[in-house]
Design a protein around this motif. Structure first.
Motif, mmCIF file in Angstrom:
data_model
loop_
_atom_site.group_PDB
_atom_site.id
_atom_site.type_symbol
_atom_site.label_atom_id
_atom_site.label_comp_id
_atom_site.label_asym_id
_atom_site.label_seq_id
_atom_site.Cartn_x
_atom_site.Cartn_y
_atom_site.Cartn_z
ATOM 1 N N ALA A 8 9.742 -4.449 4.035
ATOM 2 C CA ALA A 8 8.714 -3.861 4.886
ATOM 3 C C ALA A 8 8.361 -2.453 4.402
ATOM 4 O O ALA A 8 7.197 -2.045 4.458
ATOM 5 C CB ALA A 8 9.182 -3.830 6.337
ATOM 6 N N ARG A 9 9.322 -1.707 3.922
ATOM 7 C CA ARG A 9 9.095 -0.369 3.356
ATOM 8 C C ARG A 9 10.019 -0.200 2.157
ATOM 9 O O ARG A 9 11.226 -0.387 2.282
ATOM 10 C CB ARG A 9 9.358 0.717 4.398
ATOM 11 N N ILE A 10 9.440 0.126 1.005
ATOM 12 C CA ILE A 10 10.222 0.284 -0.219
ATOM 13 C C ILE A 10 10.013 1.700 -0.743
ATOM 14 O O ILE A 10 8.872 2.164 -0.893
ATOM 15 C CB ILE A 10 9.795 -0.745 -1.291
ATOM 16 N N ALA A 11 11.097 2.382 -1.007
ATOM 17 C CA ALA A 11 11.012 3.758 -1.484
ATOM 18 C C ALA A 11 10.468 3.802 -2.913
ATOM 19 O O ALA A 11 10.638 2.851 -3.695
ATOM 20 C CB ALA A 11 12.385 4.418 -1.426
ATOM 21 N N ARG A 42 17.405 -4.607 -12.031
ATOM 22 C CA ARG A 42 16.356 -3.811 -11.394
ATOM 23 C C ARG A 42 16.026 -4.303 -9.979
ATOM 24 O O ARG A 42 15.299 -3.652 -9.253
ATOM 25 C CB ARG A 42 15.098 -3.831 -12.262
ATOM 26 N N HIS A 43 16.539 -5.478 -9.639
ATOM 27 C CA HIS A 43 16.308 -6.010 -8.296
ATOM 28 C C HIS A 43 17.280 -5.323 -7.317
ATOM 29 O O HIS A 43 18.392 -5.788 -7.099
ATOM 30 C CB HIS A 43 16.526 -7.529 -8.263
ATOM 31 N N ASP A 44 16.860 -4.194 -6.799
ATOM 32 C CA ASP A 44 17.727 -3.460 -5.856
ATOM 33 C C ASP A 44 17.822 -4.167 -4.514
ATOM 34 O O ASP A 44 18.761 -3.951 -3.753
ATOM 35 C CB ASP A 44 17.171 -2.036 -5.651
ATOM 36 N N ILE A 45 16.844 -4.983 -4.202
ATOM 37 C CA ILE A 45 16.813 -5.659 -2.898
ATOM 38 C C ILE A 45 17.134 -7.131 -3.124
ATOM 39 O O ILE A 45 16.457 -7.810 -3.902
ATOM 40 C CB ILE A 45 15.440 -5.515 -2.221
ATOM 41 N N GLY A 85 8.879 -0.424 -6.535
ATOM 42 C CA GLY A 85 8.938 1.038 -6.561
ATOM 43 C C GLY A 85 8.866 1.591 -7.980
ATOM 44 O O GLY A 85 8.291 2.655 -8.221
ATOM 45 N N ARG A 86 9.452 0.856 -8.950
ATOM 46 C CA ARG A 86 9.390 1.316 -10.341
ATOM 47 C C ARG A 86 7.956 1.229 -10.886
ATOM 48 O O ARG A 86 7.511 2.083 -11.656
ATOM 49 C CB ARG A 86 10.330 0.486 -11.208
ATOM 50 N N MET A 125 0.853 -1.185 0.000
ATOM 51 C CA MET A 125 0.000 0.000 0.000
ATOM 52 C C MET A 125 0.890 1.236 0.000
ATOM 53 O O MET A 125 1.957 1.260 0.628
ATOM 54 C CB MET A 125 -0.906 0.000 1.230
ATOM 55 N N SER A 126 0.425 2.268 -0.690
ATOM 56 C CA SER A 126 1.199 3.504 -0.795
ATOM 57 C C SER A 126 0.999 4.341 0.460
ATOM 58 O O SER A 126 -0.119 4.519 0.944
ATOM 59 C CB SER A 126 0.759 4.288 -2.020
ATOM 60 N N ASP A 127 2.151 4.829 1.013
ATOM 61 C CA ASP A 127 2.108 5.726 2.162
ATOM 62 C C ASP A 127 1.975 7.153 1.625
ATOM 63 O O ASP A 127 2.903 7.680 1.003
ATOM 64 C CB ASP A 127 3.394 5.570 2.983
ATOM 65 N N ALA A 128 0.811 7.783 1.869
ATOM 66 C CA ALA A 128 0.497 9.071 1.244
ATOM 67 C C ALA A 128 1.551 10.151 1.476
ATOM 68 O O ALA A 128 1.955 10.842 0.537
ATOM 69 C CB ALA A 128 -0.882 9.554 1.700
ATOM 70 N N PRO A 129 2.055 10.345 2.708
ATOM 71 C CA PRO A 129 3.002 11.469 2.908
ATOM 72 C C PRO A 129 4.300 11.315 2.140
ATOM 73 O O PRO A 129 4.844 12.277 1.623
ATOM 74 C CB PRO A 129 3.243 11.442 4.423
ATOM 75 N N THR A 130 4.822 10.068 2.030
ATOM 76 C CA THR A 130 6.155 9.866 1.452
ATOM 77 C C THR A 130 6.124 9.217 0.078
ATOM 78 O O THR A 130 7.086 9.339 -0.682
ATOM 79 C CB THR A 130 7.002 8.986 2.381
ATOM 80 N N GLY A 131 5.033 8.521 -0.256
ATOM 81 C CA GLY A 131 4.998 7.772 -1.503
ATOM 82 C C GLY A 131 5.652 6.415 -1.389
ATOM 83 O O GLY A 131 5.660 5.626 -2.340
ATOM 84 N N ASP A 132 6.225 6.079 -0.213
ATOM 85 C CA ASP A 132 6.833 4.766 -0.018
ATOM 86 C C ASP A 132 5.759 3.684 -0.062
ATOM 87 O O ASP A 132 4.580 3.926 0.212
ATOM 88 C CB ASP A 132 7.563 4.702 1.327
#
Length: 821
Positions: free
Chosen positions: A84-87, A111-114, A94-95, A59-66
């Motif tokens: 747990a949290r992806i920028a 593209r797999h940064d993690i 994220g892409r 789910m998108s975190d509204a304040p940060t977009g994470d």
């Protein structure tokens, strides 16, 4: 129907069933996370969709977009933690959120940064979940087998799933917002009512209304405002609500009094608004309990009237909105001339015209003061009135415009301050005249004052001694400059100790040595307010005198100590000489006793044989003479052995002196010792084993030979019934072991611990000549060579004596230790 068409139709039916099943989750009433968990399982159940049973919903975190992980299926512990949290823009998820497009990967690519160690190969579908305005609500992530080929049907189906999830998410958020609003209304501290527009009965009330009034909900829904408001009639209700119905007002606000079920009353502020929903019309009333507010207002009025000075409030138009009686008294203003509502400019002009602001143009004085007041800035100043009264005027702006001012007569305080300043000046002059250094710190350990003598004493830190400087800062920098002798080389430790001492609540008196050699007597005491006062007295001359006295005393003590040591040393040497004399006398006494006994037998043999030869010489045959001569020779040999023992005692004493090691042929020494013993005891056989020995060792050859000869002699002497003796020498690492064995009398078990003591003779040696010196001498020689000697024996079976010594001598160190012992 072609097979392909049937398969497409079956897949389409599976898709529709999955979408319907996901939509039905919305009707379950479950929380959003539970719905998303079940939606993942439904997706995995679609037969034709070739995805791994592993995925997640972010789910998108509204304040940060994470992206926040809210639902997952079969993710590993590492992934649950790392994801747990992806920028926004990070990794494939994220892409997908950043581009708002599905991201496909057939393998773990760049593209797999993690990633993490042990992560297996796989592919991905990352599908953005978008609302109708294309805002990102989240991302659907499904895992694929490595090398999976993207298919349009899969992308199309997953896009429909994402749209379905978007609908569910928006609907659940709307429900959550509605429920949240209902909770806010119910949990609000304000009383909230909904009224029917026609009957004026309550349609709903919140918990605060029920709690404040004391009625149950069922009771309240049968009541009207007239049942809970004092002096409220039906006509009054119509007068309030009709303007709202007609649209003449958006709300109606008034104060009234509510009556609780128990009859108690409380003041309220009521705000009524009309609610139109289609053709339906209702009213909402928000009610605040202002009982406490009114109580505080009365309290404020009482406080203002009892304030020990004048108080005035000017509104945003610079009109007098509030003033207490002291305001008029302190400023000497006629209250009837300046009632509430009077202009600030009129009051200032009145003061200017009577000369309160001194000489000058009245208009200018008024204009300047009005201009300053119009800024509504905080202000504080003192003003001296013409009669000498001193006023302290303090003004603070009010939110929305205006300011509140206080006027306090500080004439007495200012006079007291003037007197205190004069007294302080006298005290400071007195402090400056004393010969000692004086310093004062406040409760925060900041320097208040110090006299010039104090600054002269601490010359290296003179620049630091300014009011407000912290004690710790002064002490630390002074220590770093070498001000204090004890701090040199240990600044941090000394500063910690000094601060701890300074903060002590007890009075302190101690001596302090400065870096230039001077000595101070330091006295510190806490003041009642938590500060500290200190005195510094230069005691350098006194310390020099004390030091000279101590040096003289120390010199006397050293002389006494030296003389005492000399006497003790002489007494010690004398005691050692006496003890040594006792040992020598005792040794001589024991040996004389043994020798007397041992010499008696061979002398008796010699005497007997000589007498017989003397009486019967003419009649004796050559054989008889030879027999008597052999007895005499044997007795003489026994006496020679006793004499050798005597010499051994002297030799044992010599062993206490240092010796020197040299290379010696151990094989030749052993062979020589064996030849000597066979010559003296021709009836005995000595078995020799020397195959594994070095060509030479480092040792004292004479003493080593005496040990081996002694052990062989004892083996022959104490083997009267067996003529077999053995000697074996072998190398054991860096040591040489020599073992001498016999099959003779053996030794009692309780005699073994004392076997190497001087003059000790075992019980089995009774009747056999000996002095008890040989084995003690052998032990001393072994220890001198950093070696050892021990015995193994059984009574009646024989004995074995083992002698070990190093091949490369540590003789010097061993000799040194022996000498020390």
């Amino acid at each position: 129907m072609p097979r392909r068409t049937r398969e497409d139709l079956r897949n389409a039916l599976d898709n529709q069933r999955a979408i319907n099943a996901i939509m039905q989750l919305l009707l379950s009433g479950k929380p959003l996370k539970a719905i998303l968990d079940e939606a993942l399982e439904i997706i995995f159940s679609v037969a034709w969709l070739k995805v791994a049973p592993k995925g997640a919903v972010f789910m998108s975190d509204a304040p940060t977009g994470d992206l926040l992980l809210v639902s997952e299926h079969h993710l590993s512990t590492e992934l649950r933690s790392l994801c747990a949290r992806i920028a926004l823009g990070q990794c494939l998820c994220g892409r997908a959120a950043l581009t708002k497009q599905t991201q496909f990967a057939s393998c773990v690519d760049h593209r797999h940064d993690i990633s993490f160690d042990g992560m297996g190969p796989h592919g991905h579908y990352n599908v953005p979940i978008l609302d109708k305005d294309s805002n990102v609500l989240g991302v659907l992530v499904l895992y694929l087998a490595h090398g999976h080929v993207q298919k349009d049907t899969e992308v199309e189906f997953l896009s429909i799933v994402a749209q379905t999830l978007a609908s569910i998410i928006e609907r659940k958020r709307t429900e959550e917002a509605r429920d949240s609003l209902a909770r806010i209304v119910q949990e609000s501290a304000c009383e909230i009512y909904e009224l029917d527009a026609e009957t004026h009965t309550f349609l709903s009330v919140n918990k605060a209304a029920l709690d404040n009034l004391g009625y149950s909900r069922s009771e309240m829904l049968k009541m009207t405002p007239a049942d809970i408001e004092v002096k409220l009639t039906h006509e009054r209700i119509l007068a309030v609500l009709d303007p709202l119905v007609r649209g003449e007002k958006t709300n109606e606000r008034f104060e009234t009094v509510h009556r609780r079920k128990d009859g108690s009353l409380y003041d309220v502020d009521v705000n009524v608004q009309v609610i139109r929903s289609g053709d339906k019309l209702t009213f909402a009333a928000i009610v605040n309990d202002i009982t406490e507010q009114k109580r505080l207002t009365k309290l404020l009025e009482t406080t203002v009237n009892n304030f020990p000075g004048g108080i005035s409030v000017m509104d945003r138009d610079l009109k007098l909105a509030l003033a207490n009686s002291q305001f008029y008294e302190v400023l000497d203003l006629p209250q009837e001339k300046f009632p509430l509502g009077s202009a600030f400019e009129d009051i200032i002009r009145y003061n200017a015209e009577r000369g309160d602001y001194g000489p000058g143009d009245v208009d200018d004085q008024v204009a300047v003061r009005v201009a300053l007041a119009s800024k509504f800035d905080p202000h504080r100043f003192e003003r001296i009135r013409p009669d000498g009264t001193i006023l302290e005027i303090n003004g603070q702006p009010i939110k929305g415009g205006g300011f509140i001012s206080t006027y306090i007569d500080i004439t007495q305080r200012k006079n007291a301050e003037r007197d205190a300043i004069q007294a302080q000046e006298r005290l400071l002059n007195a402090i400056e005249t004393i010969n000692e250094g004086f310093v004062l710190f406040d409760a925060d350990d900041r320097l208040v004052l110090c006299n010039n003598h104090y600054k002269e004493i601490y010359g290296l830190s003179k620049d630091l001694l300014v009011p407000g400087a912290r004690f710790e800062e002064i002490v630390r920098i002074s220590a770093e400059r070498g001000q204090y002798a004890e701090a040199i080389g240990r600044v941090d430790e000394w500063v910690s100790e000094r601060i701890a001492s300074h903060k002590s609540q007890d009075s302190r008196l101690f001596e302090q040595r400065l870096g230039d050699g001077r000595w101070l007597l330091v006295a510190e005491r806490r003041t009642p307010d938590g500060g500290s006062v200190g005195i510094r007295v230069d005691i350098t001359n006194q310390k020099l005198t004390e030091e000279k006295l101590r040096d003289y005393q120390q010199h006397l003590e050293e002389l006494v100590t030296q003389r005492t040591i000399q006497i003790e040393q002489q007494a010690g040497r004398l005691a050692e000489a006496l003890e040594r004399e006792k040992e020598v006398n005792e040794t001589q006494r024991q040996f004389v006793s043994i020798a007397t006994h041992e010499f008696r037998t061979p002398l008796a043999v010699i005497d007997g044989a000589a007498q017989r030869i003397g009486r019967r010489a003419a009649k004796m045959t050559p054989e008889e003479i030879a027999e008597r001569a052999e007895k005499i020779r044997s007795a003489i040999q026994q006496m020679i052995g006793l004499m050798e023992s005597t010499l051994a005692i002297e030799k044992s004493e010599q062993l206490k002196a240092p010796a020197r090691a040299e290379k010696c042929d151990i094989r030749a020494i052993i062979e020589s010792c064996c030849e000597q013993q066979i010559f003296m005891a021709p009836d005995y056989r000595i078995a020799i084993d020397m195959d594994d020995i070095p060509d030479s060792i480092e040792a004292d050859p004479a003493t080593i030979e005496s040990v081996i000869s002694n052990l062989l002699s004892n083996a022959i002497k104490y083997s009267p019934n067996s003529q077999d003796v053995a000697i074996a020498a072998r190398r054991m690492g860096e040591r040489l072991e020599i073992a001498v064995s016999d099959r003779g009398l053996g030794i009692d078990e309780d005699d073994m611990p004392k076997l190497f003591a001087r003059y000790f003779r075992a019980k089995t040696s009774t009747g056999i000549p000996g002095t008890g010196i040989g084995l003690n001498l052998a032990k001393m020689i072994a220890e001198q060579h950093d070696g050892e000697i021990h015995a193994e024996s059984r009574k009646g079976e024989g004995s074995t004596f083992v002698f070990r010594l190093p091949i490369r001598a540590a003789l010097s160190s061993a000799v040194d230790r022996s000498a020390a012992n």
